[in-house]
Design a protein around this motif. Structure first.
Motif, PDB file in Angstrom:
ATOM      1  N   TRP A 194       6.948  -6.463 -36.792  1.00  0.00           N
ATOM      2  CA  TRP A 194       5.721  -7.179 -36.466  1.00  0.00           C
ATOM      3  C   TRP A 194       6.022  -8.267 -35.443  1.00  0.00           C
ATOM      4  O   TRP A 194       7.029  -8.979 -35.561  1.00  0.00           O
ATOM      5  CB  TRP A 194       5.122  -7.824 -37.706  1.00  0.00           C
ATOM      6  N   PHE A 195       5.146  -8.361 -34.466  1.00  0.00           N
ATOM      7  CA  PHE A 195       5.181  -9.438 -33.486  1.00  0.00           C
ATOM      8  C   PHE A 195       3.832 -10.158 -33.545  1.00  0.00           C
ATOM      9  O   PHE A 195       2.861  -9.634 -34.086  1.00  0.00           O
ATOM     10  CB  PHE A 195       5.385  -8.885 -32.069  1.00  0.00           C
ATOM     11  N   ARG A 196       3.767 -11.334 -32.964  1.00  0.00           N
ATOM     12  CA  ARG A 196       2.498 -12.039 -32.856  1.00  0.00           C
ATOM     13  C   ARG A 196       2.422 -12.777 -31.533  1.00  0.00           C
ATOM     14  O   ARG A 196       3.452 -13.121 -30.941  1.00  0.00           O
ATOM     15  CB  ARG A 196       2.291 -13.003 -34.023  1.00  0.00           C
ATOM     16  N   GLN A 197       1.187 -13.005 -31.111  1.00  0.00           N
ATOM     17  CA  GLN A 197       0.967 -13.729 -29.863  1.00  0.00           C
ATOM     18  C   GLN A 197      -0.216 -14.655 -30.054  1.00  0.00           C
ATOM     19  O   GLN A 197      -1.356 -14.204 -30.230  1.00  0.00           O
ATOM     20  CB  GLN A 197       0.715 -12.769 -28.709  1.00  0.00           C
ATOM     21  N   TYR A 218      -1.624 -10.140 -34.195  1.00  0.00           N
ATOM     22  CA  TYR A 218      -0.415  -9.558 -34.764  1.00  0.00           C
ATOM     23  C   TYR A 218      -0.310  -8.090 -34.345  1.00  0.00           C
ATOM     24  O   TYR A 218      -1.276  -7.328 -34.483  1.00  0.00           O
ATOM     25  CB  TYR A 218      -0.434  -9.686 -36.287  1.00  0.00           C
ATOM     26  N   PHE A 219       0.872  -7.733 -33.872  1.00  0.00           N
ATOM     27  CA  PHE A 219       1.117  -6.393 -33.357  1.00  0.00           C
ATOM     28  C   PHE A 219       2.202  -5.685 -34.161  1.00  0.00           C
ATOM     29  O   PHE A 219       3.249  -6.280 -34.456  1.00  0.00           O
ATOM     30  CB  PHE A 219       1.561  -6.450 -31.895  1.00  0.00           C
ATOM     31  N   CYS A 220       1.953  -4.441 -34.455  1.00  0.00           N
ATOM     32  CA  CYS A 220       2.955  -3.573 -35.042  1.00  0.00           C
ATOM     33  C   CYS A 220       3.785  -2.982 -33.911  1.00  0.00           C
ATOM     34  O   CYS A 220       3.242  -2.687 -32.832  1.00  0.00           O
ATOM     35  CB  CYS A 220       2.237  -2.482 -35.832  1.00  0.00           C
ATOM     36  N   ALA A 221       5.081  -2.797 -34.165  1.00  0.00           N
ATOM     37  CA  ALA A 221       5.970  -2.311 -33.118  1.00  0.00           C
ATOM     38  C   ALA A 221       7.001  -1.364 -33.703  1.00  0.00           C
ATOM     39  O   ALA A 221       7.361  -1.488 -34.879  1.00  0.00           O
ATOM     40  CB  ALA A 221       6.674  -3.484 -32.436  1.00  0.00           C
ATOM     41  N   ALA A 240      11.402  -7.632 -28.044  1.00  0.00           N
ATOM     42  CA  ALA A 240      10.230  -6.956 -27.486  1.00  0.00           C
ATOM     43  C   ALA A 240      10.606  -6.028 -26.334  1.00  0.00           C
ATOM     44  O   ALA A 240       9.914  -5.036 -26.083  1.00  0.00           O
ATOM     45  CB  ALA A 240       9.204  -7.993 -27.021  1.00  0.00           C
ATOM     46  N   ALA A 241      11.690  -6.330 -25.646  1.00  0.00           N
ATOM     47  CA  ALA A 241      12.111  -5.512 -24.505  1.00  0.00           C
ATOM     48  C   ALA A 241      12.496  -4.105 -24.933  1.00  0.00           C
ATOM     49  O   ALA A 241      12.512  -3.188 -24.102  1.00  0.00           O
ATOM     50  CB  ALA A 241      13.284  -6.174 -23.796  1.00  0.00           C
TER      51      ALA A 241
END
Length: 125
Positions: free
Chosen positions: A33-36, A90-93, A109-110
Motif C-alpha cells: 500500500w502507498f498513499r499520496q 491510498y493505492f494498492c501496488a 515505488a520505482a
C-alpha cells in the motif's frame, strides 16, 4: 496483466478505524500500500512479501496492519487510531517478485509494476 481494485476508503473522525481492500485479478508475491496526500509525494505505507513478512512506515507502525487472503486474491490494510495526517489517496501496488524491492527499508515505488486506481481516506480532527 494484473488489475488491482481498491475499496473501503471513507471519511472518518480522528481515532476511528477503516479497512481497505484490494482485489487483484492475479495475486503476486509482493503486494503493498502507498498513499499520496494533498500536495505530497506518493509514499510507501506497508508491504507484504511472498513469505508473509511485512514492513511498515514509521508513521503507521503499531496502528496499521497489512494482510492478505490468498484464497480470495485480496490484500487488506486495517487502519486503527486514524489521524488527520493519514488523510490521503491510498493505492494498492504489486511487483512480480518473491519479495518487494525496497529502498530505505520500504517498498520502492520505482519498482511497482501494477497500481490500483486509489481509494480516498479522509480523517477529520
Amino acid at each position: 496483466q494484473v488489475q488491482l481494485v481498491e475499496s473501503g476508503g471513507d471519511s472518518v473522525q480522528a481515532g476511528g478505524s477503516l479497512r481497505l481492500s484490494c482485489a487483484a485479478s492475479v495475486f503476486t508475491s509482493c503486494m503493498g500500500w502507498f498513499r499520496q496526500g494533498p500536495g505530497m509525494e506518493r509514499e510507501a505505507v506497508a508491504h507484504i512479501n511472498g513469505d508473509g513478512s511485512t514492513k511498515y512506515a514509521d508513521a503507521v507502525k503499531g496502528r496499521f496492519t497489512i494482510s492478505r487472503d490468498n484464497t480470495k486474491n485480496t490484500l487488506y490494510l486495517q487502519m486503527n487510531n486514524l489521524k488527520a495526517e493519514d488523510t490521503a489517496m491510498y493505492f494498492c501496488a504489486a511487483e512480480s517478485a518473491a519479495s518487494c524491492t525496497v529502498i530505505g527499508g520500504l517498498f520502492s515505488a520505482a519498482y511497482v509494476e501494477y497500481w490500483g486506481q486509489g481509494t480516498q481516506v479522509t480523517v477529520s480532527s
